[in-house]
Design a protein around this motif. Sequence first.
Motif, PDB file in Angstrom:
ATOM      1  N   ARG A  44       0.851  -1.197   0.000  1.00 38.61           N
ATOM      2  CA  ARG A  44       0.000   0.000   0.000  1.00 38.61           C
ATOM      3  C   ARG A  44       0.883   1.243   0.000  1.00 38.61           C
ATOM      4  N   LEU A  45       0.565   2.189  -0.871  1.00 36.22           N
ATOM      5  CA  LEU A  45       1.291   3.456  -0.960  1.00 36.22           C
ATOM      6  C   LEU A  45       0.964   4.298   0.269  1.00 36.22           C
ATOM      7  N   ILE A  46       1.987   4.571   1.110  1.00 37.35           N
ATOM      8  CA  ILE A  46       1.731   5.275   2.372  1.00 37.35           C
ATOM      9  C   ILE A  46       2.421   6.621   2.508  1.00 37.35           C
ATOM     10  N   ARG A  47       3.393   6.911   1.659  1.00 33.42           N
ATOM     11  CA  ARG A  47       4.102   8.185   1.807  1.00 33.42           C
ATOM     12  C   ARG A  47       4.753   8.579   0.487  1.00 33.42           C
ATOM     13  N   LYS A  48       4.767   9.897   0.244  1.00 39.60           N
ATOM     14  CA  LYS A  48       5.509  10.474  -0.873  1.00 39.60           C
ATOM     15  C   LYS A  48       6.416  11.547  -0.291  1.00 39.60           C
ATOM     16  N   THR A  49       7.696  11.471  -0.609  1.00 45.57           N
ATOM     17  CA  THR A  49       8.674  12.408  -0.072  1.00 45.57           C
ATOM     18  C   THR A  49       9.316  13.167  -1.224  1.00 45.57           C
ATOM     19  N   THR A  64       6.956   5.437  -0.557  1.00 45.86           N
ATOM     20  CA  THR A  64       7.105   4.278   0.319  1.00 45.86           C
ATOM     21  C   THR A  64       5.852   3.411   0.272  1.00 45.86           C
ATOM     22  N   LEU A  65       6.080   2.102   0.196  1.00 46.84           N
ATOM     23  CA  LEU A  65       5.005   1.118   0.252  1.00 46.84           C
ATOM     24  C   LEU A  65       5.067   0.374   1.582  1.00 46.84           C
ATOM     25  N   HIS A  66       3.905   0.106   2.157  1.00 42.88           N
ATOM     26  CA  HIS A  66       3.812  -0.748   3.336  1.00 42.88           C
ATOM     27  C   HIS A  66       3.555  -2.147   2.810  1.00 42.88           C
ATOM     28  N   GLU A  67       4.549  -3.037   2.962  1.00 44.05           N
ATOM     29  CA  GLU A  67       4.445  -4.380   2.400  1.00 44.05           C
ATOM     30  C   GLU A  67       3.786  -5.383   3.343  1.00 44.05           C
ATOM     31  N   GLY A  68       3.841  -5.139   4.643  1.00 44.31           N
ATOM     32  CA  GLY A  68       3.187  -6.077   5.552  1.00 44.31           C
ATOM     33  C   GLY A  68       3.595  -5.890   6.993  1.00 44.31           C
ATOM     34  N   HIS A  81       8.373  -1.789   5.387  1.00 43.52           N
ATOM     35  CA  HIS A  81       8.180  -0.713   4.418  1.00 43.52           C
ATOM     36  C   HIS A  81       9.304  -0.801   3.398  1.00 43.52           C
ATOM     37  N   LYS A  82       9.021  -0.385   2.178  1.00 40.84           N
ATOM     38  CA  LYS A  82      10.052  -0.345   1.139  1.00 40.84           C
ATOM     39  C   LYS A  82       9.886   0.948   0.366  1.00 40.84           C
ATOM     40  N   SER A  83      10.982   1.685   0.211  1.00 40.30           N
ATOM     41  CA  SER A  83      10.950   2.965  -0.499  1.00 40.30           C
ATOM     42  C   SER A  83      11.592   2.833  -1.868  1.00 40.30           C
ATOM     43  N   PHE A  84      11.071   3.635  -2.819  1.00 44.47           N
ATOM     44  CA  PHE A  84      11.549   3.605  -4.198  1.00 44.47           C
ATOM     45  C   PHE A  84      11.808   5.027  -4.667  1.00 44.47           C
ATOM     46  N   SER A  85      12.950   5.253  -5.241  1.00 43.46           N
ATOM     47  CA  SER A  85      13.283   6.534  -5.844  1.00 43.46           C
ATOM     48  C   SER A  85      12.496   6.684  -7.142  1.00 43.46           C
ATOM     49  N   VAL A  86      12.204   7.929  -7.535  1.00 47.68           N
ATOM     50  CA  VAL A  86      11.459   8.144  -8.781  1.00 47.68           C
ATOM     51  C   VAL A  86      12.259   7.728 -10.012  1.00 47.68           C
ATOM     52  N   ASP A  87      13.571   7.559  -9.868  1.00 51.95           N
ATOM     53  CA  ASP A  87      14.373   7.109 -11.010  1.00 51.95           C
ATOM     54  C   ASP A  87      14.644   5.600 -10.969  1.00 51.95           C
ATOM     55  N   CYS A  88      13.902   4.884 -10.140  1.00 53.42           N
ATOM     56  CA  CYS A  88      13.997   3.430 -10.032  1.00 53.42           C
ATOM     57  C   CYS A  88      13.601   2.791 -11.367  1.00 53.42           C
TER      58      CYS A  88
END
Length: 157
Positions: A44-49, A64-68, A81-88
Amino acid sequence: MSAQLIYDLVPLGSIIRYSDGTPRPPERHRKKLSAWESANSGGRLIRKTPARQAGQYSSPAHFTLHEGDYGSGSVVVLRVHKSFSVDCGLKFVVNSRPAPGSIQVFDRAGEGAELVYLAASRQDAETWLQSHGYPNAVLEEVSVDTVAADAVEGRAA
C-alpha cells in the motif's frame, strides 16, 4: 507504469505491485527465489517524499510502500516498508485505488505525514484511532475528483 508516474499520479492508499520483469525461479532455488521476491512484490502506498537538497548532498523524490506486518495475534513485531526513488527502473502497476468517501488516517499533519490506516468511514477511522494511539492524527476523506482524475491521468500515461 514508471516510479515517477506513481509518485506524480497515484493517490496514497493505493495498492501497488512492482516487478523487475524476470520470471519467478522454481521453489527449489531458495536464494534465487528470495532475491526475486525482493524485486517483485507490492504493498500500500503510504508516503511520498519530495526531492531534497542539503548542501552538497541531494536525494531524489521517493515513495514508500507498506508491504506487511509480522507478529503474533494483535501484536505487530515487525512492520515492513520499502521505499523507491522516482528514477527506479522497476515497473509498477496500480492494483486498486482508495474508494471515494473512504478516510485516510495520517500519523501527523504536513509534508512528512504517513498513511497509517485507510478506513471505510469516518466512524471506522475514529474507532481505529481510539485503540492505536496517534495523538496528532489527521483524517482526510478521499474525494471522487481526486481518484477519478488520478485514474484518468494514470491510464493516459
